[in-house]
Structures are given as C-alpha cells and as structure tokens.
Design a protein around this motif. Structure first.
Motif, PDB file in Angstrom:
ATOM      1  N   UNK A 175      -3.647  36.841  79.709  1.00 61.01           N
ATOM      2  CA  UNK A 175      -2.743  35.494  79.989  1.00 61.01           C
ATOM      3  C   UNK A 175      -1.747  35.806  81.613  1.00 61.01           C
ATOM      4  N   UNK A 176      -0.652  36.776  80.672  1.00 64.37           N
ATOM      5  CA  UNK A 176       0.542  37.523  81.747  1.00 64.37           C
ATOM      6  C   UNK A 176       0.212  38.190  83.061  1.00 64.37           C
ATOM      7  N   UNK A 177      -1.350  38.533  82.659  1.00 65.09           N
ATOM      8  CA  UNK A 177      -1.308  38.988  84.240  1.00 65.09           C
ATOM      9  C   UNK A 177      -1.737  38.106  85.154  1.00 65.09           C
ATOM     10  N   UNK A 178      -1.182  37.427  86.060  1.00 59.40           N
ATOM     11  CA  UNK A 178      -1.053  36.048  86.828  1.00 59.40           C
ATOM     12  C   UNK A 178      -2.139  36.598  87.957  1.00 59.40           C
ATOM     13  N   UNK A 179      -1.843  37.749  88.910  1.00 60.66           N
ATOM     14  CA  UNK A 179      -3.472  37.311  89.442  1.00 60.66           C
ATOM     15  C   UNK A 179      -4.628  37.249  89.319  1.00 60.66           C
ATOM     16  N   UNK A 180      -5.378  38.274  88.075  1.00 59.37           N
ATOM     17  CA  UNK A 180      -6.834  37.429  87.371  1.00 59.37           C
ATOM     18  C   UNK A 180      -6.801  36.509  86.905  1.00 59.37           C
ATOM     19  N   UNK A 181      -5.699  36.247  85.737  1.00 67.93           N
ATOM     20  CA  UNK A 181      -5.712  34.854  85.046  1.00 67.93           C
ATOM     21  C   UNK A 181      -5.817  33.142  85.872  1.00 67.93           C
ATOM     22  N   UNK A 182      -4.714  33.706  86.738  1.00 69.23           N
ATOM     23  CA  UNK A 182      -4.820  31.891  87.193  1.00 69.23           C
ATOM     24  C   UNK A 182      -5.512  31.651  87.952  1.00 69.23           C
ATOM     25  N   UNK A 183      -6.848  31.971  88.743  1.00 73.22           N
ATOM     26  CA  UNK A 183      -7.517  31.923  89.511  1.00 73.22           C
ATOM     27  C   UNK A 183      -8.542  31.472  88.359  1.00 73.22           C
ATOM     28  N   UNK A 184      -8.972  32.530  87.766  1.00 74.54           N
ATOM     29  CA  UNK A 184     -10.281  31.278  86.463  1.00 74.54           C
ATOM     30  C   UNK A 184      -9.947  29.995  85.660  1.00 74.54           C
ATOM     31  N   UNK A 185      -8.299  29.466  86.069  1.00 74.51           N
ATOM     32  CA  UNK A 185      -8.014  28.756  85.057  1.00 74.51           C
ATOM     33  C   UNK A 185      -8.696  27.995  84.791  1.00 74.51           C
ATOM     34  N   UNK A 186     -10.321  27.491  86.575  1.00 74.14           N
ATOM     35  CA  UNK A 186     -10.455  26.544  86.303  1.00 74.14           C
ATOM     36  C   UNK A 186     -12.220  26.012  85.513  1.00 74.14           C
ATOM     37  N   UNK A 187     -12.319  28.212  84.817  1.00 74.04           N
ATOM     38  CA  UNK A 187     -13.289  28.055  84.367  1.00 74.04           C
ATOM     39  C   UNK A 187     -13.220  27.386  82.629  1.00 74.04           C
ATOM     40  N   UNK A 188     -11.955  27.481  82.564  1.00 74.12           N
ATOM     41  CA  UNK A 188     -11.325  26.719  81.395  1.00 74.12           C
ATOM     42  C   UNK A 188     -11.777  25.004  81.125  1.00 74.12           C
ATOM     43  N   UNK A 189     -11.419  24.434  81.411  1.00 79.34           N
ATOM     44  CA  UNK A 189     -11.075  23.004  82.189  1.00 79.34           C
ATOM     45  C   UNK A 189     -12.615  22.125  81.549  1.00 79.34           C
TER      46      UNK A 189
END
Length: 421
Positions: free
Chosen positions: A128-142
C-alpha cells in the motif's frame, strides 16, 4: 459587508434610475434627495472603509506569512526527505514478481480464481505504501467490493492505499477519485458503499495535503453524493451522509459554517422539500460578509439548483438571489464555472416565470455574471438573450430585455458604448 454594499449599491442604482426617468420636477427633487441620503448612509460608508482596512491588514498578514514560510522551509524539506525515504523502503518490497502475481491474480478465472484474487488483495495491502505501483491498481479492487468474502478485505486495502499515498494527496484527485465516482454508478449496492468508504479517506487525504486538488474534485463529487442519497439501501445513505458531513467540516466561510448542518441535511434527504426550503430561507435572510471557499460552494450549489427547480416562487427567488451574491464573493471566480452548466438554464427559465420577483432576480443574476465573468457572459449569456429578444415569445422577450438591461448596467462602459452608440 460586501453583500450589504452590493445590495445598497443596487438601491442607489435603482434610485438614480428612478430620479432620472421622473418627469415631475417636485417628485424628481424628492427622489434626488433620497438618492443623496443613500450615498451618504453612515453604515454604507463604514462598510466600505472596513473592507479597505481589511484589505490592508490582509496584505500585512501575507507579508508575515511569507516570512514565516522562510523560517519553516528547512523543516518542510526534512519532512519531504523522510517521506521519500519511506517510499523507497516500501517500493523495494513491491518487486516485479509480486506485481506480476497481483496482476495475474486479478485476471484469474475458474475454480482457483477466488484464492488467486484473495492473495492479490493481500499483496495490494502489503504494498500500500508503494504509491507508484499500488495507486494505479486501485481500480482492480473496486469490482471486488461487492463479493461476500473479498469485499471487506478489498475495501480495507483500498483505504490503506489511499491513506498511505506519498507525497501526501498527490494522485488522489487524478487517479483515485474518478474511479471511485465510476464505482458509485455501479448497480451493486456493496460496490457503492465501499466506494463511499474509500472516498471519505480520499477527501481527508486531499484536505490536508492538496486543497487545490480537492477544490477541483468537489464539483464532481457532491452531485454524485446527491444522487446516492436517493438510494433505497440504508448503508449507502449512511455512507453518503458521512462523506457530506466531512465536506461540511471543510467549510471556511463563517456564515456558511453556521448553516452547514442544514445544507448537509438538505442534500442527504432530498425527498423532503422542507429541508431545502428551510435552508434557502435562512440563506436568503443572512448577510454574507466573508469570501466563500470551494467547500462552501460545493454544498451550496446543489441546494440552489434544487431551489431553482421548485414550483415555489420564493424558493426560486431566493436561489437566484443567493447565486448572484455568492458569485460576487467567491475566493476564485473559476470555482463557479463547473456549476454554470446546471445553473444557467434554470436562470434562463426564471426569466419567463409568472412571478415578477423571480424574473427580476433571474435578470440580476445575468448582470452579475457579466460583472464577474464577462467572457462567459459574452460567449454564452448575451447571444442567448439576444436570440430570445429577436425570436422569442412575448414573455421571453420581456424577460430577456430585463436581463440585458442588467447586463448593460454591469458591462464595461467601452463595451457598452458599442451596443449603445
């Protein structure tokens, strides 16, 4: 005070126009005497002086703030360096193998898909703290928010990703918020409820770190919340109320802050017209003295739009009047632009209203738009008004002529001379 001055100047303009058009000498002299009293009104002159003094004090305060910023600059730099070190540490754990496993897990299908997605969600929470990798993949959690077993872990992982964004607030407005708003349009109620929970975290993140990004998001967020407030599921209405209350805490304008709870109630319970009419009545009787911030606008404008759609003439009158007043007092006039698409057509409808007071306030709103946003007025407002004047029905011609008169009064004198040689 600015609102009082605006209203008083409108009275002066009306009195001057009446004196100018009066053919009877004795009556004209009485009107001129009344006009002189309005111009020399002690309260009016005192308000003007107070505003000048406040502007001088604001300049001094800005100078002091600039000096304080220099003093705290070194501390801010140390905090930024610490955040960067944390990002590096957490990004190292998000290696290529884990990222590949996450992507494969979300794309999995078949009988092993549930386990693969569960592992992917767990990995997402871990990085979660690795923003450059985690944030773009947020949409896959929705899409997982609606699943019985994976829903709660997916929502927690999404909240943690947004909460641990580094640098704080950056990327939330451009990446997270649009996907969460898309999720609010999903047919599954659990997806909507999960998106509301994550959206609350996103707003808090932007409030602290990127208020300018938050200001741009609010015109998109609040209308979606107003739609969500109509949902049947209590969970969605509860989540909507929580997000609206959070926006209410962001309000900086002292006058709006006193009625923030009323605004939230009116938005959270859209089917109860008494709430809308009640808050409009309070705002219509209130004198606004302070500048209006984006958070205040985001709660005000949906209520004004609802008021302009009401059948009740007083609601329409108050809404048009309040729109004009708030447009004069916004911190940045560009904050009003996102709302014009929904407000202006309703102001146009006011010009053909059978109640004269509604027509008058609608016309004045067009004049204020010319004063604060002349480019918008000349590109969209004036062509429509002239079009109604040329080819509209009698009621449309009367309303358009009154609005154009208000526009001419507020127009730059050089520009007005081109219309009235």
């Amino acid at each position: 005070k600015k609102k009082f001055i605006l209203k008083h100047e409108m009275k002066i303009d009306d009195a001057a126009e009446a004196a100018k058009d009066e053919p009877n000498r004795n009556k004209k002299k009485e009107l001129e005497t009344a006009l002189k009293k309005l111009k020399e009104d002690e309260t009016y002159l005192k308000c003007i002086q107070d505003i000048k003094d406040a502007e001088v004090e604001a300049v001094k305060a800005a100078e002091r703030a600039a000096l304080n910023k220099k003093a705290t600059g070194s501390k801010d730099k140390a905090v930024e360096q610490k955040d960067e070190m944390e990002v590096r540490t957490k990004t190292d754990s998000a290696d290529a193998a884990i990222l590949a496993e996450i992507d494969a897990g979300f794309a999995a299908s078949g009988k092993d898909a549930a386990d693969a997605k569960a592992k992917a969600v767990a990995h997402m929470k871990g990085i979660a703290g690795a923003t450059p990798f985690a944030l773009p993949r947020l949409e896959k959690l929705i899409p997982l928010f609606s699943e019985s077993k994976l829903g709660a872990p997916a929502v927690k992982a999404a909240c943690e990703i947004v909460e641990k964004v580094v640098p704080r607030g950056h990327g939330v407005a451009s990446t997270a918020v649009p996907k969460l708003l898309e999720g609010l349009e999903d047919k599954k109620w659990k997806t909507k409820a999960g998106c509301l929970e994550v959206l609350l975290v996103a707003l808090r993140q932007m409030e602290v770190a990127t208020p300018a990004h938050l200001a741009r998001c609010l015109p998109l967020v609040v209308p979606k919340l107003a739609e969500a407030a109509l949902e049947v599921r209590a969970e969605i209405r509860t989540g909507t109320g929580a997000v609206l209350r959070e926006i209410g805490t962001l309000i900086a304008s002292p006058e709006i802050k006193t009625i923030a709870q009323d605004l939230v109630t009116a938005l959270a319970e859209p089917t109860n017209q008494k709430h809308t009419q009640g808050v409009l009545a309070k705002m219509g009787n209130k004198t606004f003295l302070s500048l209006i911030d984006p958070a205040s606008l985001s709660l005000l404008m949906p209520v004004l739009v609802r008021g302009l759609r009401e059948r009740d003439s007083m609601s329409k009158k108050w809404s048009a009047q309040i729109f004009g007043s708030t447009s004069m007092l916004v911190q940045d006039v560009d904050d009003v632009r996102p709302y014009l698409k929904s407000v202006v057509p309703l102001l146009q409808a006011c010009l053909t209203d059978p109640v004269q007071e509604v027509v008058r306030e609608g016309a004045k709103a067009f004049g204020i738009l010319e004063q604060v946003m002349p480019e918008y007025s000349r590109k969209y407002g004036q062509p429509w008004l002239f079009g109604r004047l040329r080819s509209g029905e009698v009621s449309e011609q009367l309303g358009a002529s009154l609005a154009l008169a208000e526009v001419m009064l507020k127009m730059d004198k050089t520009r007005a001379a081109e219309f009235l040689p």
